[in-house]
Write an enzyme that holds these catalytic residues in place. Sequence first.
Site, short mmCIF file in Angstrom:
data_model
loop_
_atom_site.label_atom_id
_atom_site.label_comp_id
_atom_site.label_asym_id
_atom_site.label_seq_id
_atom_site.Cartn_x
_atom_site.Cartn_y
_atom_site.Cartn_z
N LYS A 38 -12.19 -6.38 -7.10
CA LYS A 38 -13.12 -5.29 -7.42
C LYS A 38 -12.39 -4.03 -7.86
CE LYS A 38 -13.46 -3.95 -2.64
NZ LYS A 38 -13.97 -4.51 -1.41
N LYS B 296 -6.11 -12.99 -9.25
CA LYS B 296 -7.26 -13.10 -8.37
C LYS B 296 -8.38 -12.18 -8.87
CE LYS B 296 -7.83 -12.05 -3.62
NZ LYS B 296 -7.27 -11.61 -2.35
N LYS C 162 0.83 -1.22 0.00
CA LYS C 162 0.00 0.00 0.00
C LYS C 162 0.86 1.26 0.00
CE LYS C 162 -4.46 -1.56 1.61
NZ LYS C 162 -5.63 -1.26 2.44
#
Length: 342
Positions: free
Chosen positions: A210, A207, A125
């Site tokens: 969203k 994977k 992140k």
Amino acid sequence: MENAKDSIEVVAERKKRALSCIQPTGIPTLGNYLGAMRNWVGMQDEMDCAFAVADLHAITVRQDPAQFKKQIYEMFALLLAIGLDPDRTLLFVQSQVPAHSEMTWLLACHTQFGELTRMTQFKDKASKHADNINLGLFAYPSLMAADILLYQPDYVPVGADQKQHVELTRDIAERFNNLYGKVFTIPKPYIIKNAARVRSLQDPTKKMSKSDANQNAYISLKDDPDTIVRKFRRAVTDSESRVYYGEGKDGINNLLEIYSAITGLSFEQIEQEFDGKGYGEFKTAVAEAVVDTLRPIQQKFGELIKDRPYLEKMMAEGAGRAAAVAKRTLDKALKKMGFVVM
Ligand code: TRP
């Protein structure tokens, strides 16, 4: 003696506890549902469960306030819509239970800089949000440890990506217990057996996510039937035409995984069902199975999301029950550390 015997029995009979949380960062995908959320519903039969909307975690990256609020209601409604039962299971919103923030400070003072620097999610992140590497992003695992340890769970059902955080939680809990006496149950990560691992419909080596730029890559739990059918029709496969699980058939393998997760059929049984049929027919069957699974959830969600007063009533009840449990643990931790608790 009588008493000792009784208490042994009580211990033996105590149901195991489980706790998990989910961030309100948008409508989950079919992958989140089949891989995690659906399994929570089944766990309610076996364990005392608690599930929370981890809204405090979500602000480690910037959120638009109006959108954020909407997403908190949506995630809470979704937990109810998938079949989590507030009569049996503790459902709440993290920020509505102040003990989470309070406990975070205590645990932050027992979390080492070096440990936090090693967290792969932090590194990930931090590189994605290089302009906003804030203290919260760094301290995120201490907040997660607080979420967990406040409720003394035996198990924390999480995906593989969160295992490192649960392991750090165990280390923090052990460190705390060793310093001050036993306060926390040491939780175990609970990696769900045969949880479906759903992949992108456009690049099945990845994977399903969203945050994928290509909307055709994922099924959102909010997608309507036509959209679901269209996305499965467009799913990337291979140049063969026979439905079977095999190497180099990532796209078909993924569809088999989804169909198997929903129908409970083994890959062999599915191969038989589609023997002599092409990919087109298989894709339609998978799409229909998904539509049928999501229909009742979407219907329930649609009703709940219109009814904010009901959602707020359920939130208030959940927060009240959660606060009672959390406060007990927080006070115990404070007392053991020497704070003057009143
Ligand atoms: N960090 C988790 C995630 O991003 C969400 C989370 C927050 C969580 N607190 C938790 C998961 C406590 C399990 C237990 O998916």
